[in-house]
Design an enzyme around this catalytic site. Sequence first.
Site, PDB file in Angstrom:
ATOM      1  N   GLU A  97       1.323  -1.147   0.097  1.00  0.00           N
ATOM      2  CA  GLU A  97       0.020  -0.195   0.002  1.00  0.00           C
ATOM      3  C   GLU A  97       0.940   1.069   0.013  1.00  0.00           C
ATOM      4  OE1 GLU A  97      -2.040   1.307   3.914  1.00  0.00           O
ATOM      5  OE2 GLU A  97      -1.762  -0.671   4.859  1.00  0.00           O
ATOM      6  N   SER A 107     -14.595  -0.046   9.616  1.00  0.00           N
ATOM      7  CA  SER A 107     -13.410  -0.113   9.173  1.00  0.00           C
ATOM      8  C   SER A 107     -13.926  -0.615   7.106  1.00  0.00           C
ATOM      9  CB  SER A 107     -12.241  -0.799   8.634  1.00  0.00           C
ATOM     10  OG  SER A 107     -11.091  -0.253   7.846  1.00  0.00           O
ATOM     11  N   LYS A 141      -4.679  -2.188  13.213  1.00  0.00           N
ATOM     12  CA  LYS A 141      -4.582  -1.177  14.185  1.00  0.00           C
ATOM     13  C   LYS A 141      -4.713  -1.361  15.761  1.00  0.00           C
ATOM     14  CE  LYS A 141      -3.489   1.483  10.313  1.00  0.00           C
ATOM     15  NZ  LYS A 141      -4.631   0.254   9.156  1.00  0.00           N
TER      16      LYS A 141
END
Length: 301
Positions: free
Chosen positions: A21, A136, A155
């Site tokens: 990413e 998310s 996270k």
Amino acid sequence: MRANQEVLDCLKEGKPVVALESTIISHGMPYPRNVETALLVEKTVRENGATPATIGVIDGEIVIGMTPEEIEEFGKRKGIVKVSKRDLPIVVAKKMWGATTVSATMLSAKMAGIEFFVTGGIGGVHRGAETTWDVSRDLDELADTDVTVICSGAKAILDIKKTLEYLETKGVTVLSNKAETFANFYSVSSDDRVDYAFKTPEEAASIVKAKRDLKLSGGILISNPVPDEYALPHDYIDKIVDQAVKECEEAGIKGKESTPFLLKRIVELTGGKSLETNIKLVVNNAKLGAMIASSYSKLRK
């Protein structure tokens, strides 16, 4: 969309490719550590038998396999948009620069025909989501998109239990490298068990192959704990995360702006320790991801 020639050749020949990413470059770390880390991760992928393909959006074009010069520009350039699935049409149409999150990187990898994607930590269910509904897009992308993601858990700012419950509901297979429990980002592991712990990259690759052979839709999530020597103690990091979350709420920061704020604040509160751990875990994931991708390509021949 454009891909560099090396990536195109590898995909055509069935050689292993690992997607990476670009949000970690533009929104995850300060310059120049962001560029140094991105190039180190690419180098680690190569050293372990695969070809890296860092993904980003440049002038409205999705790029599969950014050059070192483009990565450098991503590290320095201001105003790069953080891009999830919902943002892709806008960024492409307006010919903007965009850093792909987990969900947008997965989508782009799928478009290019790349099976494996390495990141640091995925997004997930936020703390207090039972009232905010803050979940998310990464989780639904894992349910919908046929890409295998290697990470060090969700996270640290997220609710791991709720994240795993959501993944179970969506039918996402969650594997772990040796450990029986889900990785806990800065710390070695959580108390939450995964579906299966594999012992070798070859074993993980065989599970990915079985899912593809069965034509089951969606991704696989592979949890890879940070090495013990780089991990931060649970109690230490949990207190800091709690403080950062409180400050974020008090500042009224919400949505996609919250994660960059929180990660930056955690780095400040740990005196840089969390940044060093973050770098180590991403590099460790790149090593495992490349090894699994290499094993998978051999199984497919």
